[in-house]
Write a protein that holds these residues in place. Structure first.
Motif, short mmCIF file in Angstrom:
data_model
loop_
_atom_site.label_atom_id
_atom_site.label_comp_id
_atom_site.label_asym_id
_atom_site.label_seq_id
_atom_site.Cartn_x
_atom_site.Cartn_y
_atom_site.Cartn_z
N LEU A 97 27.37 -43.92 -38.56
CA LEU A 97 28.62 -44.32 -39.19
C LEU A 97 29.79 -43.95 -38.31
N ALA A 98 30.48 -44.95 -37.79
CA ALA A 98 31.65 -44.71 -36.95
C ALA A 98 32.79 -44.12 -37.77
N LYS A 99 33.50 -43.18 -37.16
CA LYS A 99 34.70 -42.58 -37.75
C LYS A 99 34.46 -42.07 -39.17
N ALA A 100 33.36 -41.35 -39.34
CA ALA A 100 33.08 -40.73 -40.63
C ALA A 100 34.13 -39.66 -40.91
N GLU A 101 34.66 -39.68 -42.13
CA GLU A 101 35.74 -38.74 -42.44
C GLU A 101 35.57 -37.97 -43.74
N SER A 102 34.61 -38.35 -44.58
CA SER A 102 34.42 -37.63 -45.84
C SER A 102 33.00 -37.82 -46.35
N ALA A 103 32.58 -36.88 -47.19
CA ALA A 103 31.25 -36.98 -47.79
C ALA A 103 31.17 -38.17 -48.72
N ASP A 104 32.28 -38.53 -49.37
CA ASP A 104 32.28 -39.66 -50.30
C ASP A 104 31.89 -40.97 -49.60
N GLN A 105 32.27 -41.09 -48.33
CA GLN A 105 31.95 -42.32 -47.60
C GLN A 105 30.44 -42.53 -47.48
N LEU A 106 29.69 -41.45 -47.47
CA LEU A 106 28.24 -41.55 -47.30
C LEU A 106 27.56 -42.20 -48.49
N LYS A 107 28.24 -42.21 -49.64
CA LYS A 107 27.66 -42.84 -50.83
C LYS A 107 27.48 -44.35 -50.62
N ALA A 108 28.31 -44.94 -49.76
CA ALA A 108 28.19 -46.36 -49.50
C ALA A 108 26.95 -46.69 -48.67
N LEU A 109 26.31 -45.65 -48.13
CA LEU A 109 25.11 -45.85 -47.31
C LEU A 109 23.88 -45.23 -47.96
N PRO A 134 23.34 -35.57 -48.69
CA PRO A 134 21.87 -35.63 -48.65
C PRO A 134 21.29 -36.70 -47.74
N ASN A 135 22.01 -37.81 -47.52
CA ASN A 135 21.45 -38.86 -46.66
C ASN A 135 21.86 -38.72 -45.20
N VAL A 136 22.60 -37.66 -44.88
CA VAL A 136 22.96 -37.41 -43.48
C VAL A 136 21.82 -36.65 -42.80
N VAL A 137 21.35 -37.20 -41.68
CA VAL A 137 20.29 -36.55 -40.92
C VAL A 137 20.82 -35.90 -39.65
N GLY A 138 22.07 -36.24 -39.29
CA GLY A 138 22.64 -35.67 -38.09
C GLY A 138 24.13 -35.94 -37.98
N LEU A 139 24.79 -35.18 -37.13
CA LEU A 139 26.20 -35.38 -36.82
C LEU A 139 26.33 -35.61 -35.32
N MET A 140 27.29 -36.44 -34.95
CA MET A 140 27.68 -36.59 -33.55
C MET A 140 29.19 -36.46 -33.49
N ARG A 178 24.15 -27.79 -37.65
CA ARG A 178 23.08 -26.81 -37.66
C ARG A 178 23.11 -25.92 -38.90
N ALA A 179 24.31 -25.66 -39.43
CA ALA A 179 24.42 -24.85 -40.64
C ALA A 179 23.72 -25.51 -41.82
N HIS A 180 23.65 -26.83 -41.79
CA HIS A 180 23.01 -27.58 -42.88
C HIS A 180 21.65 -28.13 -42.47
N GLY A 181 21.11 -27.64 -41.37
CA GLY A 181 19.77 -28.03 -40.96
C GLY A 181 19.68 -29.46 -40.47
N LYS A 182 20.78 -30.02 -39.96
CA LYS A 182 20.80 -31.40 -39.49
C LYS A 182 20.81 -31.44 -37.96
N GLU A 183 20.46 -32.60 -37.42
CA GLU A 183 20.48 -32.79 -35.97
C GLU A 183 21.92 -32.84 -35.47
N ALA A 184 22.11 -32.49 -34.20
CA ALA A 184 23.44 -32.52 -33.59
C ALA A 184 23.36 -33.31 -32.28
#
Length: 279
Positions: A97-109, A134-140, A178-184
């Motif tokens: 997701l380009a330019k992710a800015e909030s957790a609410d945006q993830l609901k659309a995915l 919950p549906n986030v597997v990583g951050l970049m 990493r604090a949430h156990g996700k890929e970086a």
């Protein structure tokens, strides 16, 4: 379908289908880019290219779904909605997701595995909440879009090193993931001919804890993969240290003149783990 996160992720413009297989052959995963790499007038053609390579059944794509990411446009844009409509007709279920800015945006995915790209000031500040979705597997993280959002002009100094604000963002996104156990995922290195500079930055990404680094040119993938593959000497040293720890049978012990404790052993275990993945 579980996405396989290898060390070298290669961006490929989605409107260049002739490059799809070449990208897949060079990298651990391909990022089909529907955002910045595609001009606005060509975005619909890019979506068509993704659909066209699926074959007549729609379930036999050129690119393996477990090694393919589709970068979609930002939530709230017309192109994002069109991207989702396209993806619904594909087997691809991992998106960036380009330019992710909030957790609410993830609901659309919902229903997709998401690598959230934090590349604005708001996105970096909200990285912990985004990583917790919950549906986030990583951050970049992204350097140039971040500096643009700040009103800056360049993420790097004349010597090629990152400016302090970019380093802060890089660390913030890594820690949140990493604090949430996700890929970086570390940001791209834009100076394509400078493979030595890329090698140094990739080595730092490995040592810092990034699980992978994004690439923008096929020549960069091999450099990143090499950085993530421990040398034979490193593996031998880590294995010897772990063997010594097993023999010592205590939490803290002396080895080759150094005090060894739990964190040092975890470093050695990570080297052995990466070597096993590369084998």
């Amino acid at each position: 379908m579980t996405f396989v996160m290898g060390p070298a992720l290669l961006f490929c413009p989605a409107d260049r289908p002739e490059r799809y297989q070449k990208a897949a052959a060079r990298a651990d995963a391909v990022i089909l880019d529907l955002e910045d790499a595609v001009a606005p007038a060509d975005k619909q053609r890019a979506r068509g290219a993704i659909l066209a390579q699926l074959g007549t059944t729609g379930v036999e794509p050129e690119l393996e779904p477990s090694c393919t990411i589709v970068r979609v446009n930002p939530v709230g844009t017309e192109d994002f909605e069109k991207d989702l409509h396209c993806l619904a007709h594909t087997p691809y279920r991992t998106v960036m997701l380009a330019k992710a800015e909030s957790a609410d945006q993830l609901k659309a995915l919902e229903g997709y595995q998401v690598i959230a790209l934090c590349e604005t000031a708001v996105g970096v500040l909200n990285a912990p909440a985004i990583a917790a979705a919950p549906n986030v597997v990583g951050l970049m993280w992204g350097a140039e879009d971040l500096l643009a959002s700040l009103g800056g002009t360049s993420s790097r100094k004349d010597d090629g090193g990152y400016r302090a604000v970019a380093l802060h963002a890089r660390s913030s996104v890594l820690l949140a993931a990493r604090a949430h156990g996700k890929e970086a995922v570390d940001a791209v290195y834009t100076n394509i001919p400078d493979l030595d500079g890329l090698a140094a930055e990739a080595a730092d990404a490995v040592a810092s804890g990034f699980s992978s680094k994004a690439c923008i040119h096929p020549s960069q993938a091999a450099v990143v993969r090499k950085a993530y593959a421990p040398s034979a000497d490193e593996v031998a040293a880590a294995t010897a240290l772990l063997d010594a720890a097993a023999s010592a049978g205590s939490g803290v012990f002396k080895y080759q003149g150094k005090m060894i404790d739990g964190p040092i052993l975890k470093h050695a275990q990570e080297i052995v783990r990466r070597a096993a993945v590369e084998a």
